[in-house]
Scaffold this motif. Sequence first.
Motif, mmCIF file in Angstrom:
data_model
loop_
_atom_site.group_PDB
_atom_site.id
_atom_site.type_symbol
_atom_site.label_atom_id
_atom_site.label_comp_id
_atom_site.label_asym_id
_atom_site.label_seq_id
_atom_site.Cartn_x
_atom_site.Cartn_y
_atom_site.Cartn_z
ATOM 1 N N MET A 173 -5.444 9.309 2.181
ATOM 2 C CA MET A 173 -4.115 9.121 1.586
ATOM 3 C C MET A 173 -3.034 9.774 2.447
ATOM 4 S SD MET A 173 -4.859 7.140 -0.743
ATOM 5 C CE MET A 173 -3.143 6.929 -1.220
ATOM 6 N N ASN A 174 -3.339 10.908 3.031
ATOM 7 C CA ASN A 174 -2.378 11.555 3.934
ATOM 8 C C ASN A 174 -2.113 10.689 5.165
ATOM 9 O OD1 ASN A 174 -2.040 13.786 2.300
ATOM 10 N ND2 ASN A 174 -3.610 15.008 3.350
ATOM 11 N N TYR A 175 -3.178 10.034 5.646
ATOM 12 C CA TYR A 175 -3.018 9.141 6.798
ATOM 13 C C TYR A 175 -2.140 7.944 6.430
ATOM 14 C CZ TYR A 175 -4.046 5.701 10.382
ATOM 15 O OH TYR A 175 -3.924 4.753 11.370
ATOM 16 N N PHE A 176 -2.408 7.346 5.277
ATOM 17 C CA PHE A 176 -1.598 6.206 4.833
ATOM 18 C C PHE A 176 -0.133 6.602 4.679
ATOM 19 C CE2 PHE A 176 -5.402 3.924 2.658
ATOM 20 C CZ PHE A 176 -5.807 3.430 3.884
ATOM 21 N N ASP A 177 0.104 7.772 4.099
ATOM 22 C CA ASP A 177 1.486 8.237 3.914
ATOM 23 C C ASP A 177 2.179 8.484 5.255
ATOM 24 O OD1 ASP A 177 1.220 8.097 1.182
ATOM 25 O OD2 ASP A 177 0.694 10.216 0.944
ATOM 26 N N SER A 178 1.454 9.083 6.192
ATOM 27 C CA SER A 178 2.060 9.399 7.485
ATOM 28 C C SER A 178 2.406 8.147 8.284
ATOM 29 C CB SER A 178 1.115 10.286 8.304
ATOM 30 O OG SER A 178 -0.065 9.581 8.661
ATOM 31 N N LYS A 179 1.630 7.071 8.080
ATOM 32 C CA LYS A 179 1.868 5.823 8.804
ATOM 33 C C LYS A 179 2.710 4.825 8.001
ATOM 34 C CE LYS A 179 -0.607 6.879 12.431
ATOM 35 N NZ LYS A 179 -0.021 6.997 13.787
ATOM 36 N N LYS A 180 3.141 5.270 6.801
ATOM 37 C CA LYS A 180 3.926 4.400 5.910
ATOM 38 C C LYS A 180 3.185 3.104 5.560
ATOM 39 C CE LYS A 180 8.515 6.119 7.186
ATOM 40 N NZ LYS A 180 7.979 7.367 7.760
ATOM 41 N N ILE A 181 1.889 3.251 5.318
ATOM 42 C CA ILE A 181 1.053 2.122 4.903
ATOM 43 C C ILE A 181 1.088 2.032 3.382
ATOM 44 C CG2 ILE A 181 -1.297 1.195 4.848
ATOM 45 C CD1 ILE A 181 -1.807 2.674 7.474
ATOM 46 N N GLU A 182 1.449 0.859 2.886
ATOM 47 C CA GLU A 182 1.551 0.671 1.436
ATOM 48 C C GLU A 182 0.212 0.197 0.883
ATOM 49 O OE1 GLU A 182 4.180 -1.843 -1.844
ATOM 50 O OE2 GLU A 182 4.735 -1.859 0.284
ATOM 51 N N VAL A 183 -0.300 0.917 -0.115
ATOM 52 C CA VAL A 183 -1.562 0.560 -0.760
ATOM 53 C C VAL A 183 -1.260 -0.283 -1.997
ATOM 54 C CG1 VAL A 183 -3.671 1.412 -1.854
ATOM 55 C CG2 VAL A 183 -2.669 2.670 0.080
ATOM 56 N N GLU A 184 -1.696 -1.546 -1.957
ATOM 57 C CA GLU A 184 -1.440 -2.462 -3.070
ATOM 58 C C GLU A 184 -2.456 -2.297 -4.200
ATOM 59 O OE1 GLU A 184 1.097 -4.498 -3.197
ATOM 60 O OE2 GLU A 184 1.864 -4.264 -1.162
ATOM 61 N N ASP A 185 -3.702 -2.027 -3.816
ATOM 62 C CA ASP A 185 -4.763 -1.928 -4.826
ATOM 63 C C ASP A 185 -5.952 -1.198 -4.210
ATOM 64 O OD1 ASP A 185 -6.050 -2.288 -7.250
ATOM 65 O OD2 ASP A 185 -6.883 -4.241 -6.689
ATOM 66 N N VAL A 186 -6.794 -0.619 -5.079
ATOM 67 C CA VAL A 186 -7.983 0.097 -4.611
ATOM 68 C C VAL A 186 -9.154 -0.237 -5.531
ATOM 69 C CG1 VAL A 186 -8.994 2.308 -3.977
ATOM 70 C CG2 VAL A 186 -6.518 2.011 -3.867
ATOM 71 N N ASP A 187 -10.313 -0.584 -4.933
ATOM 72 C CA ASP A 187 -11.557 -0.774 -5.684
ATOM 73 C C ASP A 187 -12.520 0.344 -5.295
ATOM 74 O OD1 ASP A 187 -10.704 -3.120 -6.901
ATOM 75 O OD2 ASP A 187 -11.360 -4.357 -5.219
#
Length: 234
Positions: A173-187
């Motif tokens: 999650m820290n990586y996604f936030d740092s790269k401004k990656i938007e998470v639409e859904d998680v399974d």
Amino acid sequence: MDTHLSIYEIMLRLFLAILMGGAIGAERELHNRPAGLRTHILVCMGATIIALIQVEIGYNALQTALSEPRLAGVVRSDEARLIAQVVSGVGFLGAGTIIVTNRSIKGLTTAASIWAGAGLGLAIGMGFYAIAFSSFVGIMAALIVVKRVIKVHAIKKIEIRYIHREETKEFIMNYFDSKKIEVEDVDFDVDFMEDYRIYTNVYTIDLPKGLSYTDVIEDLSMYKNITKLRMINV
């Protein structure tokens, strides 16, 4: 109007089926798809042959009705009957090119091109040349031109298998936030082993401009707790 087909007209229609069906199949084979040149030629030719048979059936029925007026109410020819069987039957062939593996689906475009090729063959076989040539141009444009001209920013899924849940989830999650990656859904999924657990998360993500999915895979693969990474096309 004389609807009887000469041998030259029949050969012309079959030649057009080979030419147009082959062009569609060559494009699919160029991209290493399961149905290529020969398959598309045969589908288009087969549909043309059936349409030619239907034209002849209609001609024979008309000739019989004209020569035997008393049978006019008995002899019938439904010009859409065989065509309807082609439209429904070719779906089974197209379905054979669709490959479903886990969460990914491949072959839909090839299945659609087979279905469209059958429709093209019917148009050729019935002698509707304006429809046939226009359809051929449209099909080739859809397969070749559209993908090059229109760029769709697709949302994809990434499968991450890892151990040590809390620590690794925080890193992801820290990586996604740092790269401004938007998470639409998680399974979420978890496999229970004897002395540890393996977690599998499938993230539906939308990448910002300038960041590729290859970059994401390479960055995440450096983390020691992640055991498997895989991209899934939606």
